[in-house]
Design an enzyme around this catalytic site. Sequence first.
Site, PDB file in Angstrom:
ATOM      1  N   ALA A  41      47.803  41.853  50.237  1.00 45.64           N
ATOM      2  CA  ALA A  41      49.251  41.993  50.116  1.00 45.64           C
ATOM      3  C   ALA A  41      49.690  42.201  48.670  1.00 45.64           C
ATOM      4  CB  ALA A  41      49.957  40.762  50.680  1.00 45.64           C
ATOM      5  N   GLY A  46      46.541  36.855  43.626  1.00 46.86           N
ATOM      6  CA  GLY A  46      45.195  37.425  43.586  1.00 46.86           C
ATOM      7  C   GLY A  46      45.212  38.939  43.587  1.00 46.86           C
ATOM      8  N   CYS A  47      46.037  39.515  44.426  1.00 42.05           N
ATOM      9  CA  CYS A  47      46.109  40.978  44.531  1.00 42.05           C
ATOM     10  C   CYS A  47      46.697  41.582  43.258  1.00 42.05           C
ATOM     11  CB  CYS A  47      46.916  41.378  45.759  1.00 42.05           C
ATOM     12  SG  CYS A  47      46.142  40.807  47.298  1.00 42.05           S
ATOM     13  N   THR A  48      47.620  40.869  42.628  1.00 36.47           N
ATOM     14  CA  THR A  48      48.192  41.331  41.366  1.00 36.47           C
ATOM     15  C   THR A  48      47.119  41.335  40.288  1.00 36.47           C
ATOM     16  OG1 THR A  48      50.403  40.562  41.946  1.00 36.47           O
ATOM     17  CG2 THR A  48      49.930  40.841  39.593  1.00 36.47           C
ATOM     18  N   ALA A  51      44.726  44.287  40.962  1.00 40.69           N
ATOM     19  CA  ALA A  51      45.352  45.586  40.663  1.00 40.69           C
ATOM     20  C   ALA A  51      45.505  45.776  39.156  1.00 40.69           C
ATOM     21  CB  ALA A  51      46.704  45.691  41.359  1.00 40.69           C
TER      22      ALA A  51
END
Length: 155
Positions: A41, A46-48, A51
Site C-alpha cells: 500500500a 514500509g512501502c514509503t 519506494a
Amino acid sequence: MSERLQPGDVAPAFTLPDADGHEVSLSDHKGRKVIVYFYPAALTPGCTKQACDFTDNLDLLAGAGYDVIGISPDKPEKLGKFREKEDLKVTLLADPGKETLEAYGAFGEKKLYGKTVVGVIRSTVIVGEDGKVERALYNVKATGHVAKIIKDLGI
C-alpha cells in the site's frame, strides 16, 4: 493462491495505469532489464521506505540498464499522492483488480504479526531483456532490500 515465478519463466505481460492514468506495459521495456517490485500500500511506512530507496538508487540502477516499476493494488489517484508527497521517481502502477499481482505470485497467504492473512506479498521480480524471469524474490523486507538487490546484481 498464485504460483510463484521461477528463473527462466516468461514474465507475465501486463498493462496497467500509472499515477497519471497513462497505460504502461511490460512490453514498453522490451530490450531493457526491469525490476518489478510489488508492495502492499502506498503512503505506509514500509512501502514509503522501499519506494524512496528505489528512487534514491534509480540513477545507479538505470546506469546498469535496469528500469524500475512498482505495482500495488492502490488506485492511480493514491499513487499520484504518494509520488508527490515523497518525490518518487520510480514508475508506480495501479493493479486494483490484483490480476498482475496474482500472475506474479505476489498475492496470497502471508504471515502478518504471527497471523495468516491474505494480501500482497512484498516481492521483487527481475526480468531480463529477453522477457524472462532472472530472479524472483518473495517475502522481502522493505528496509535494506534495494541495497541487497544492488549487491546481488553486482552493480
